[in-house]
Design a protein around this motif. Structure first.
Motif, PDB file in Angstrom:
ATOM      1  N   SER A 299      44.470  48.658  27.535  1.00  4.86           N
ATOM      2  CA  SER A 299      45.110  48.736  28.854  1.00  4.86           C
ATOM      3  C   SER A 299      44.392  47.860  29.871  1.00  4.86           C
ATOM      4  CB  SER A 299      45.149  50.189  29.339  1.00  4.86           C
ATOM      5  OG  SER A 299      43.854  50.669  29.633  1.00  4.86           O
ATOM      6  N   ASP A 300      43.066  47.735  29.732  1.00  4.51           N
ATOM      7  CA  ASP A 300      42.288  46.915  30.674  1.00  4.51           C
ATOM      8  C   ASP A 300      42.802  45.481  30.749  1.00  4.51           C
ATOM      9  OD1 ASP A 300      40.619  49.025  31.262  1.00  4.51           O
ATOM     10  OD2 ASP A 300      38.961  48.342  30.000  1.00  4.51           O
ATOM     11  N   ILE A 301      43.168  44.941  29.603  1.00  5.71           N
ATOM     12  CA  ILE A 301      43.634  43.550  29.554  1.00  5.71           C
ATOM     13  C   ILE A 301      44.897  43.385  30.392  1.00  5.71           C
ATOM     14  CG2 ILE A 301      44.522  41.740  28.028  1.00  5.71           C
ATOM     15  CD1 ILE A 301      42.764  43.005  25.796  1.00  5.71           C
ATOM     16  N   PHE A 302      45.834  44.301  30.219  1.00  3.00           N
ATOM     17  CA  PHE A 302      47.100  44.230  30.946  1.00  3.00           C
ATOM     18  C   PHE A 302      46.899  44.508  32.435  1.00  3.00           C
ATOM     19  CE2 PHE A 302      48.383  44.868  26.580  1.00  3.00           C
ATOM     20  CZ  PHE A 302      49.533  44.099  26.462  1.00  3.00           C
ATOM     21  N   SER A 303      46.067  45.489  32.756  1.00  2.00           N
ATOM     22  CA  SER A 303      45.887  45.893  34.153  1.00  2.00           C
ATOM     23  C   SER A 303      45.230  44.791  34.973  1.00  2.00           C
ATOM     24  CB  SER A 303      45.047  47.172  34.217  1.00  2.00           C
ATOM     25  OG  SER A 303      45.693  48.227  33.548  1.00  2.00           O
ATOM     26  N   LEU A 304      44.181  44.181  34.442  1.00  2.00           N
ATOM     27  CA  LEU A 304      43.479  43.160  35.211  1.00  2.00           C
ATOM     28  C   LEU A 304      44.330  41.905  35.369  1.00  2.00           C
ATOM     29  CD1 LEU A 304      40.868  42.616  36.698  1.00  2.00           C
ATOM     30  CD2 LEU A 304      39.875  41.734  34.580  1.00  2.00           C
ATOM     31  N   LYS A 305      45.064  41.524  34.332  1.00  2.00           N
ATOM     32  CA  LYS A 305      45.965  40.378  34.427  1.00  2.00           C
ATOM     33  C   LYS A 305      47.039  40.629  35.476  1.00  2.00           C
ATOM     34  CE  LYS A 305      48.478  36.734  33.189  1.00  2.00           C
ATOM     35  NZ  LYS A 305      48.164  35.379  33.717  1.00  2.00           N
ATOM     36  N   ALA A 306      47.614  41.849  35.471  1.00  3.80           N
ATOM     37  CA  ALA A 306      48.651  42.181  36.451  1.00  3.80           C
ATOM     38  C   ALA A 306      48.101  42.154  37.869  1.00  3.80           C
ATOM     39  CB  ALA A 306      49.234  43.552  36.147  1.00  3.80           C
ATOM     40  N   LEU A 307      46.881  42.645  38.061  1.00  5.63           N
ATOM     41  CA  LEU A 307      46.264  42.631  39.390  1.00  5.63           C
ATOM     42  C   LEU A 307      46.100  41.201  39.894  1.00  5.63           C
ATOM     43  CD1 LEU A 307      44.785  43.897  41.788  1.00  5.63           C
ATOM     44  CD2 LEU A 307      42.702  43.901  40.391  1.00  5.63           C
ATOM     45  N   ARG A 308      45.550  40.342  39.066  1.00  9.19           N
ATOM     46  CA  ARG A 308      45.318  38.952  39.483  1.00  9.19           C
ATOM     47  C   ARG A 308      46.630  38.237  39.812  1.00  9.19           C
ATOM     48  NH1 ARG A 308      40.843  38.081  34.672  1.00  9.19           N
ATOM     49  NH2 ARG A 308      38.992  38.675  35.896  1.00  9.19           N
ATOM     50  N   ASP A 309      47.654  38.468  39.001  1.00  3.44           N
ATOM     51  CA  ASP A 309      48.932  37.797  39.245  1.00  3.44           C
ATOM     52  C   ASP A 309      49.622  38.345  40.496  1.00  3.44           C
ATOM     53  OD1 ASP A 309      48.499  36.244  37.059  1.00  3.44           O
ATOM     54  OD2 ASP A 309      50.019  37.166  35.786  1.00  3.44           O
ATOM     55  N   THR A 310      49.465  39.634  40.750  1.00  3.11           N
ATOM     56  CA  THR A 310      50.070  40.217  41.952  1.00  3.11           C
ATOM     57  C   THR A 310      49.430  39.648  43.215  1.00  3.11           C
ATOM     58  OG1 THR A 310      50.583  42.262  40.769  1.00  3.11           O
ATOM     59  CG2 THR A 310      50.548  42.375  43.172  1.00  3.11           C
ATOM     60  N   VAL A 311      48.131  39.562  43.221  1.00  4.01           N
ATOM     61  CA  VAL A 311      47.439  38.976  44.381  1.00  4.01           C
ATOM     62  C   VAL A 311      47.883  37.536  44.603  1.00  4.01           C
ATOM     63  CG1 VAL A 311      45.185  38.261  45.263  1.00  4.01           C
ATOM     64  CG2 VAL A 311      45.442  40.493  44.176  1.00  4.01           C
ATOM     65  N   LYS A 312      48.128  36.819  43.529  1.00  5.73           N
ATOM     66  CA  LYS A 312      48.502  35.405  43.635  1.00  5.73           C
ATOM     67  C   LYS A 312      49.958  35.215  44.042  1.00  5.73           C
ATOM     68  CE  LYS A 312      48.630  31.109  40.896  1.00  5.73           C
ATOM     69  NZ  LYS A 312      48.295  30.497  39.579  1.00  5.73           N
ATOM     70  N   TYR A 313      50.858  36.003  43.449  1.00  5.52           N
ATOM     71  CA  TYR A 313      52.285  35.690  43.588  1.00  5.52           C
ATOM     72  C   TYR A 313      53.046  36.589  44.567  1.00  5.52           C
ATOM     73  CZ  TYR A 313      51.760  32.612  39.555  1.00  5.52           C
ATOM     74  OH  TYR A 313      51.374  31.608  38.709  1.00  5.52           O
ATOM     75  N   LEU A 314      52.562  37.801  44.848  1.00  4.49           N
ATOM     76  CA  LEU A 314      53.330  38.675  45.730  1.00  4.49           C
ATOM     77  C   LEU A 314      53.505  38.091  47.134  1.00  4.49           C
ATOM     78  CD1 LEU A 314      54.873  41.245  46.293  1.00  4.49           C
ATOM     79  CD2 LEU A 314      52.690  42.415  46.709  1.00  4.49           C
ATOM     80  N   PRO A 315      52.457  37.569  47.776  1.00  2.00           N
ATOM     81  CA  PRO A 315      52.677  36.984  49.105  1.00  2.00           C
ATOM     82  C   PRO A 315      53.714  35.863  49.095  1.00  2.00           C
ATOM     83  CG  PRO A 315      50.334  37.309  48.715  1.00  2.00           C
ATOM     84  CD  PRO A 315      51.018  37.549  47.410  1.00  2.00           C
TER      85      PRO A 315
END
Length: 493
Positions: A299-315
């Motif tokens: 789960s760590d792999i998916f969670s950290l990747k999702a966090l990084r992509d959200t910070v990058k792409y959500l704004p």
């Protein structure tokens, strides 16, 4: 060794007996070649000790499971859904959606795909945004009464509310004699495991947030208790999630923002949840192992990747509705986060969010085409996040600093004892820059006079609170004081 640590008296007695049988007599003993002849009472006593079922109620978990729906990702792949249902042998498909999504192009694509395969289907478009138990019951009754023999497959087209409603329609159609509270999470319901496969369910998300297309979780408001709850079990998860970036292009900016905040908190909470092998109790039977297990290496792999992509792409996705790359990446991030939290779980932000939305004093979030007051789920989880991660920082400073680094913080000279404060500040700045977000409970209409009721609405959320680092669930009074402090801290940031 582990057995001796956990049950020293039982294990020691059994081990001692076995050693006595094996070593009391020298190898030259004339009957040594016939072990069954030696001390049969001692042997049987030792076997009984070792065969006695262990009391797992106070034992920590020792295993984790990885479960997620099959996922298909790609622009235009919605058109394949008719063939998918045909391949599953479906003859009577219940299509579940809401009134707004039914008017969109995705439903035209779905309808054509089903018609091309000659599949008989009915459409239920009565799903409520942020569903209540009453709307869930209405949907279940509709499903049970549809067709002559009932549906043999479900197709959910919409956001998390639609997909969650379809999961519960599927569950109670498969088990028509079950009482509504049988499967609902304890202590609000009986929390019974789902002991069998459901009908096939295909989920097509039209928002980039909940990740419900991957998980075995369905959430709703239990009005009588003034709290959100739900049902969580691996057998509830969709058979297939069709994740098509074309389906999120009609999302309003406000929905992009609030949905994305759900992804943000999914990833942060699952990344910082207690480790799976610290969770108590260990299940007596694998079917009782919860879907939310605690952080684990997969789960760590998916969670950290999702966090990084959200910070990058959500704004970017919020700022520019034509930024299709950002929209596509946020949809993928939502699915990745769904795999992460669907196996690790969430904790305080979500546990506290349920009474926040369930006890809404009258707030209506801008950009949502509904008449009634509404606190979108993503807003209700994010509004407490700066307070929550400041509180949990001491539990695992390294992880909190890694999360802060994902927000662009230079952590090279940050002390471990400052991890929670640093992540809290990074989160607050991110939320402020995102724009049009309520900066604390005060901006949702809550005051300090509401805190006690919010605390009481959070206390029953044991399924997620048990994964919260730093929260003392062993003492209800201490737990209440900690939650009270968190709600007060979350009034404004």
């Amino acid at each position: 060794m582990a057995l001796t640590r956990i049950l020293p008296s039982r294990a020691a007695r059994a081990t001692s007996l076995l050693r006595a049988v094996q070593f009391t007599h020298p190898p030259s003993c004339p009957c040594h070649s016939n072990p069954s002849h030696h001390h049969p009472q001692a042997i049987n006593q030792a076997r009984r000790h070792l065969a006695t079922p262990l009391d797992t109620s106070q034992q920590k978990e020792y295993a984790f499971e990885m479960a997620a729906s099959s996922i298909r990702f790609g622009p235009g792949c919605t058109s394949e859904v008719g063939m998918d249902l045909s391949n599953l042998g479906a003859k009577r498909v219940m299509v579940v959606t809401d009134g707004n999504v039914r008017k969109l192009g995705v439903m035209k694509t779905v309808t054509q795909a089903l018609q091309q395969e000659g599949i008989n289907f009915e459409v239920f478009d009565g799903v409520r945004v942020e569903p209540k138990d009453s709307s869930i019951r209405e949907a279940i009754d509709y499903a049970k009464a549809s067709f002559r023999e009932g549906p043999d497959a479900f197709l959910a087209v919409g956001g998390g509310s639609v997909i969650d409603t379809a999961k519960l329609m599927n569950l109670y159609t498969t088990f028509p004699e079950a009482e509504f509270l049988d499967f609902v999470n304890a202590p609000l319901g009986k929390g019974l495991p789902i002991r069998g496969k459901l009908f096939p369910l295909i989920a097509i998300p039209t928002t980039a947030g909940t990740g419900s297309e991957t998980t075995g979780t369905a959430i709703f408001d239990l009005v009588s208790k003034r709290a959100k709850t739900g049902i969580a079990h691996r057998n509830l998860k969709p058979t297939l999630g069709i994740v098509d970036p074309l389906n999120t292009r009609t999302m309003p900016s406000a929905v992009h923002a609030s949905s994305g905040l759900d992804v943000l908190c999914h990833s942060l909470e699952s990344w910082t949840a207690i480790p799976y092998n610290e969770r108590v109790p260990r299940p007596r039977n694998p079917i009782e192992r919860p879907a939310y297990q605690g952080a684990n290496p997969i789960s760590d792999i998916f969670s950290l990747k999702a966090l990084r992509d959200t910070v990058k792409y959500l704004p970017r996705a919020v700022k520019d509705p034509e930024d299709y790359e950002a929209q596509s990446q946020m949809l993928l991030a939502a699915t990745l986060a769904g795999v992460g939290f669907g196996n690790a779980g969430v904790h305080l932000c979500h546990g506290m969010s349920y009474p926040i939305s369930g006890q809404n004093p009258g707030y209506k979030h801008p950009g949502y085409a509904v008449e009634a007051p509404i606190i979108p789920h993503g807003v209700s989880v994010a509004v407490t996040a700066p307070a929550v991660f400041k509180f949990t920082g001491a539990s695992n400073p390294e992880r909190h600093l890694q999360a802060a680094e994902a927000f662009g913080v230079d952590i090279s000279n940050v002390k471990l004892e400052s991890a929670g404060e640093v992540l809290s500040e990074a989160l607050a700045q991110f939320l402020v820059k995102l724009g049009d977000q309520p900066r604390g409970l005060k901006h949702l209409g809550f005051g300090r006079e509401h805190v006690d009721q919010l605390v009481e609405g959070t206390m029953p959320q044991a399924r997620v609170l048990m994964l919260a680092p730093s929260l003392d669930m062993g003492d209800a009074d201490v737990e209440r004081e900690q939650l009270r402090g968190l709600f007060e801290e979350a009034m404004e940031y």
